[in-house]
Write an enzyme that holds these catalytic residues in place. Structure first.
Site, PDB file in Angstrom:
ATOM      1  N   ASP A   1      -4.880   6.596  10.225  1.00  0.00           N
ATOM      2  CA  ASP A   1      -4.637   5.338  10.497  1.00  0.00           C
ATOM      3  C   ASP A   1      -3.046   5.050  11.176  1.00  0.00           C
ATOM      4  OD1 ASP A   1      -2.981   5.313   8.357  1.00  0.00           O
ATOM      5  OD2 ASP A   1      -4.136   3.581   7.230  1.00  0.00           O
TER       6      ASP A   1
ATOM      7  N   GLY B   1      -2.043  -4.246   0.992  1.00  0.00           N
ATOM      8  CA  GLY B   1      -2.571  -5.397   1.959  1.00  0.00           C
ATOM      9  C   GLY B   1      -1.588  -6.653   1.536  1.00  0.00           C
TER      10      GLY B   1
ATOM     11  N   ASN C   1       3.472  -5.721   5.936  1.00  0.00           N
ATOM     12  CA  ASN C   1       2.325  -6.407   6.164  1.00  0.00           C
ATOM     13  C   ASN C   1       2.684  -7.734   6.943  1.00  0.00           C
ATOM     14  OD1 ASN C   1       0.200  -4.519   5.466  1.00  0.00           O
ATOM     15  ND2 ASN C   1       0.949  -4.957   3.282  1.00  0.00           N
TER      16      ASN C   1
ATOM     17  N   HIS D   1      -0.145   5.308   7.015  1.00  0.00           N
ATOM     18  CA  HIS D   1      -0.051   5.403   5.700  1.00  0.00           C
ATOM     19  C   HIS D   1       0.204   7.170   5.571  1.00  0.00           C
ATOM     20  CE1 HIS D   1      -2.371   1.877   5.094  1.00  0.00           C
ATOM     21  NE2 HIS D   1      -1.313   1.676   4.208  1.00  0.00           N
TER      22      HIS D   1
ATOM     23  N   SER E   1       0.714  -1.194  -0.035  1.00  0.00           N
ATOM     24  CA  SER E   1       0.155  -0.086  -0.223  1.00  0.00           C
ATOM     25  C   SER E   1       0.937   1.388  -0.021  1.00  0.00           C
ATOM     26  CB  SER E   1      -1.137   0.048   1.436  1.00  0.00           C
ATOM     27  OG  SER E   1      -0.302  -0.230   2.566  1.00  0.00           O
TER      28      SER E   1
END
Length: 223
Positions: A196, A84, A115, A199, A47
């Site tokens: 979040d 992801g 991830n 990012h 991402s």
């Protein structure tokens, strides 16, 4: 080092969302037209390359292409980031991605492993998958640049001791250019991060791009 608090939950949300419309390998609508005789860079990652939460033109590959061209380099940066993606998932799509390009890229940038870390995957598995990715690129004669990750403090010292050295080890093994931590100088600044805390915002991506771009330009000119 302050890093990614509460990220495990965020990672699961990202995996569930799997937002390919926000900068996947098929979303290059905001990029400039390819340069026929120019350099081709493959941005292969998760991402952080895909451009999660930002417009396609604000993704790292799009900003990198714009900055390289501004500096006089005829370059096209192909965004092959998928939100992801773990290293295992990326490895499964690598051959398909490479075979779908118009030609062999002049540089493959790899940003994977975040991830894996957020899921608590054994660093031995992450290392094995990244070796397989680099090995395929190496066999195809594609120069490599790694933009690395570091383990969050809540993963513990043992995990970090096994995870953090992966990128430096692979850079040495495959003579790859290394930018040790993709989010360096951004993750500790909340104003540059999305809600979040995983990012970066467009301003954060712009800062990252300004730091990475000189290394990319140098990598393109390596013999």
């Amino acid at each position: 080092m302050l890093l990614l608090q509460g990220l495990t939950a965020c990672s699961r949300e990202n995996d569930a969302a799997q937002q390919p419309s926000q900068g996947s390998s098929n979303d290059m609508g905001a990029a400039q037209a390819p340069i026929a005789d120019g350099k081709l860079i493959l941005a292969f990652g998760d991402s952080l390359y895909a451009g999660y939460g930002v417009e396609p033109r604000q993704s790292f590959p799009a900003m990198l292409e714009q900055l390289l061209r501004k500096d006089g380099l005829a370059v096209t940066v192909q965004n092959a980031g998928v939100s992801g993606d773990t290293t295992a998932a990326a490895l499964r799509r690598l051959a398909f991605t490479l075979d779908g390009l118009p030609r062999k890229p002049d540089l493959a940038m790899v940003n994977l492993g975040g991830n894996d870390m957020l899921r608590g995957i054994d660093p031995t598995e992450t290392r094995k998958n990244l070796i397989a990715i680099c090995e395929d690129l190496h066999k195809r004669g594609i120069p490599i640049m790694l933009t690395g990750m570091v383990a969050a403090p809540n993963m513990g010292k043992d995990y970090a001791a096994r995870f953090n050295p992966i990128y430096g080890d692979l850079a040495e093994r495959y003579d790859a250019v290394l930018y040790p931590f993709f989010l360096d100088g951004v993750i500790t600044r909340p104003e540059l991060m999305q809600a979040d805390s995983v990012h970066p915002k467009p301003q954060g991506i712009a800062l990252i791009t300004s730091k990475v771009e000189p290394l990319v330009a140098k990598a393109l000119n390596r013999p």
